[in-house]
Design an enzyme around this catalytic site. Structure first.
Site, short mmCIF file in Angstrom:
data_model
loop_
_atom_site.label_atom_id
_atom_site.label_comp_id
_atom_site.label_asym_id
_atom_site.label_seq_id
_atom_site.Cartn_x
_atom_site.Cartn_y
_atom_site.Cartn_z
CB THR A 6 -0.89 -0.51 1.15
OG1 THR A 6 -1.79 0.89 0.77
CG2 THR A 6 -0.36 0.66 2.65
CE LYS A 39 -4.82 -0.96 0.24
NZ LYS A 39 -3.74 -1.04 -1.44
N GLY A 51 -6.53 7.03 6.76
CA GLY A 51 -5.63 6.73 5.81
C GLY A 51 -4.09 5.35 6.68
CB SER A 130 5.93 -0.50 -0.29
OG SER A 130 4.14 -0.54 -1.17
#
Length: 180
Positions: A6, A39, A51, A130
């Site tokens: 994500t 998310k 988030g 990431s």
């Protein structure tokens, strides 16, 4: 903490704040399980954007805990975030949760971690996940060198992250707030 699967980015310009995230859910190193996950969500009567990056079940638990803290402190995001971080760090069950949160209201943007961090970013730009470092770099450059608004900056920053990070895609959820 480094979370794969994500990227969440937030940009604040004056009374306008956006929190945006991609939709990819990854299992392990090779499998994309879902491309359109959400998310980013609204909390506390729609007045707080949040988030997450990390485990979905852990993030949902943290969303619920943050919502409880916001209720307890009448929507005071800073106080709620500090109390959440304290509980997250010290509670035997919560301290095992693996996630990072970005939360924003009309006045503040905060990064919240399980190690007790509650950080308000400089320049109103923060990113996690990431592809967070790619999105952060892109967003900072766009804030400094363009006339784009918060939403456009978040969308472009996530697009750049999706081009570089295999754990980030271009299926975006974007939420924004403007002070009344």
């Amino acid at each position: 903490m480094n979370f794969r699967g994500t990227t969440i980015v937030s940009v604040r310009q004056g009374d306008h704040v956006v929190v945006a995230g991609d939709g990819q859910v990854t299992m392990g190193e090779k499998i994309v399980m879902k491309a359109t996950a959400t998310k980013v969500r609204r909390l506390y009567e729609g007045r707080v954007l949040c988030g997450f990056a990390g485990s979905t079940a852990d993030a949902i638990t943290l969303y619920e805990k943050l919502e409880e803290k916001l209720q307890s402190f009448n929507g005071n995001l800073t106080r709620a975030a500090v109390e959440l971080a304290k509980e997250w760090r010290t509670d035997r069950m919560l301290r095992r949760l693996e996630a990072l949160l970005i939360a924003a209201d009309s006045s503040h943007t905060l990064l919240i971690s399980g190690t007790g961090d509650v950080i308000e970013p400089e320049e109103g730009v923060v990113a996690i996940g990431s592809g967070g470092s790619f999105a952060l770099a892109a967003a900072r450059a766009l804030v400094r060198h363009s006339d784009l608004d918060c939403r456009q900056i978040c969308e472009h920053a996530l697009g750049i992250a999706a081009e570089i990070c295999v754990f980030t895609n271009d299926q975006l959820t974007v939420e924004e707030l403007r002070a009344d």
